[in-house]
Enzyme design. Structure first.
Site, PDB file in Angstrom:
ATOM      1  N   GLY A  16     -43.333 -28.677 -41.144  1.00 36.23           N
ATOM      2  CA  GLY A  16     -42.234 -27.901 -40.882  1.00 36.23           C
ATOM      3  C   GLY A  16     -41.679 -27.665 -39.573  1.00 36.23           C
ATOM      4  N   LEU A  17     -40.406 -27.272 -39.356  1.00 36.50           N
ATOM      5  CA  LEU A  17     -40.159 -26.640 -37.925  1.00 36.50           C
ATOM      6  C   LEU A  17     -40.407 -25.284 -37.940  1.00 36.50           C
ATOM      7  CD1 LEU A  17     -38.802 -27.305 -35.118  1.00 36.50           C
ATOM      8  CD2 LEU A  17     -36.666 -26.468 -36.252  1.00 36.50           C
ATOM      9  N   GLY A  18     -41.288 -24.789 -37.128  1.00 33.65           N
ATOM     10  CA  GLY A  18     -41.269 -23.205 -36.975  1.00 33.65           C
ATOM     11  C   GLY A  18     -39.993 -22.681 -36.036  1.00 33.65           C
ATOM     12  N   ASP A  43     -39.112 -23.037 -41.397  1.00 39.41           N
ATOM     13  CA  ASP A  43     -39.950 -21.978 -41.608  1.00 39.41           C
ATOM     14  C   ASP A  43     -38.983 -20.647 -40.693  1.00 39.41           C
ATOM     15  OD1 ASP A  43     -42.356 -20.380 -42.611  1.00 39.41           O
ATOM     16  OD2 ASP A  43     -42.181 -19.873 -40.484  1.00 39.41           O
ATOM     17  N   TYR A  48     -37.845 -12.562 -36.561  1.00 40.02           N
ATOM     18  CA  TYR A  48     -37.490 -13.292 -35.553  1.00 40.02           C
ATOM     19  C   TYR A  48     -35.908 -13.096 -35.028  1.00 40.02           C
ATOM     20  CZ  TYR A  48     -41.613 -16.077 -37.585  1.00 40.02           C
ATOM     21  OH  TYR A  48     -42.608 -16.307 -38.261  1.00 40.02           O
ATOM     22  N   LYS A  77     -39.302 -14.615 -44.532  1.00 38.97           N
ATOM     23  CA  LYS A  77     -40.475 -13.453 -44.758  1.00 38.97           C
ATOM     24  C   LYS A  77     -39.828 -12.224 -44.606  1.00 38.97           C
ATOM     25  CE  LYS A  77     -43.306 -16.744 -42.010  1.00 38.97           C
ATOM     26  NZ  LYS A  77     -42.351 -17.031 -41.084  1.00 38.97           N
ATOM     27  N   HIS A 110     -44.738 -10.547 -44.999  1.00 32.55           N
ATOM     28  CA  HIS A 110     -44.942 -11.338 -43.693  1.00 32.55           C
ATOM     29  C   HIS A 110     -46.649 -10.514 -43.233  1.00 32.55           C
ATOM     30  CE1 HIS A 110     -42.882 -12.701 -39.735  1.00 32.55           C
ATOM     31  NE2 HIS A 110     -44.012 -13.085 -39.778  1.00 32.55           N
TER      32      HIS A 110
END
Ligand code: A2P
Length: 316
Positions: A16-18, A43, A48, A77, A110
């Protein structure tokens, strides 16, 4: 691309892409590009600070017909400041609203750390709540209620060690444990335990997260992408060190979420899914383990914090 199959047979693309550290202004394009070149798993996390922009990318990708919602796997999360049972649903609803989605595929607690709602991000001891005040089980039960309600299809955790997983297992084992994992920190004991309980794993910081803030770095840390064995194997396959690190995780059956906002590297990382490494190469890579953590948890143990690194990381 290999999949991770969940208990109800739902499938998540293993790569997946972080989006941790993906800056606002860049993350929209990164997500659109990733979907365009074939990523099916993104993700995210509330902390973030970029979910609203990612939501715009999802909206436009659906509208443009690049992908259908049901073909995309989205993880987010629950932040530490929303661990009280009454805070879980509002936090999940905020993430859904930011991401412009009706449901998440996977929602993770998280960290096994609770913080006062007013604090958001903890900088001093007084910002924390103890696990006696807000037990992990309380948060977990509230998350499972949201699964029943259909706001997230699967529930899991992040940064959990065996003892904390056991605690939740008395209620119901999480379906995912996302932790830092790369050849320097393969976490084999935790991986074996998770496998025995049917808990899937996702590797974060698979490339060493060298773009994290300077305050979260130590002066003498290793550079994962420049480990000689990784460079050598990459060269022999005409691949890049990042691709070797990603392929190593996929070969272990562990999902992996390299972050990039650079179009070329986004495509390069996806191509790692078709890089085959030999058993001997995998063994050589396994030989570099040193137990080094890039995300060492020191932000949780500021003066006056009720948490200690011994609570957080189990000795291997
Ligand atoms: P960028 O976003 O400019 O591509 P991690 O996933 O371990 O947190 O690592 C992310 C870091 O690795 C970012 O600095 C990212 O930079 C960089 N990166 C991502 N893909 C590659 C790649 N294929 N080669 C080198 N560096 C990469």
């Amino acid at each position: 691309m290999k999949d991770i199959t969940f208990r109800n047979k739902d499938k998540m693309a293993i790569l997946g892409l972080g989006t941790w550290k993906s800056d606002k202004g860049l993350v929209y394009n990164a997500v659109r590009k990733a979907i365009e070149v074939g990523y099916r798993h993104i993700d995210c996390a509330a902390v973030y600070g970029n979910e609203a922009e990612i939501g715009e990318a999802f909206r436009d990708a659906f509208k443009a017909g690049d992908i259908k919602r049901e073909d995309l796997w989205v993880t987010s999360k629950l932040w530490n400041s929303a661990h009280k049972k009454e805070a879980v649903q509002p936090a999940l609803e905020k993430t859904l609203s930011d991401l412009q989605l009706d449901y998440l595929d996977l929602y993770l607690m998280h960290w096994p750390i609770a913080v006062k709602e007013s604090a958001g991000f903890p900088f001093k001891g007084d910002d924390f709540l103890t696990l006696e005040e807000v037990p992990l089980e309380e948060t977990w039960e509230a998350m499972l209620v949201q699964k029943e309600a259909g706001l997230a299809k699967h529930m899991g955790v992040s940064n959990f060690h065996i003892a904390n997983l056991e605690l939740l297992g008395k209620i119901e084992f999480p379906e995912m444990n996302q932790v830092e994992m790369h050849p320097l920190l393969p976490q084999q004991k935790l991986a074996d335990y998770c496998k025995s309980k049917g808990i899937h794993m996702t590797a974060y910081s698979p490339l060493g997260s060298m773009d994290r803030p300077a305050r979260a770095k130590s002066d003498d840390e290793p550079i994962l992408l420049e480990q000689p064995i990784i460079e050598k194997i990459a060269e022999s396959h005409n691949a890049t060190p990042a691709q070797v690190l990603i392929s190593w995780s996929i070969n272990r059956g562990i999902a992996v979420i390299p972050k990039s906002t650079n179009e070329k590297r986004i495509a390069e990382n996806l191509a790692a899914a078709s890089l085959e490494l030999t058993t001997q190469e995998l063994e050589h890579i396994n030989g570099i383990q040193s137990g080094f953590r890039f995300i060492d948890g020191s932000i949780w143990v500021v003066e006056g914090s009720p948490y200690s690194l011994e609570d957080l990381w189990e000795s291997e």
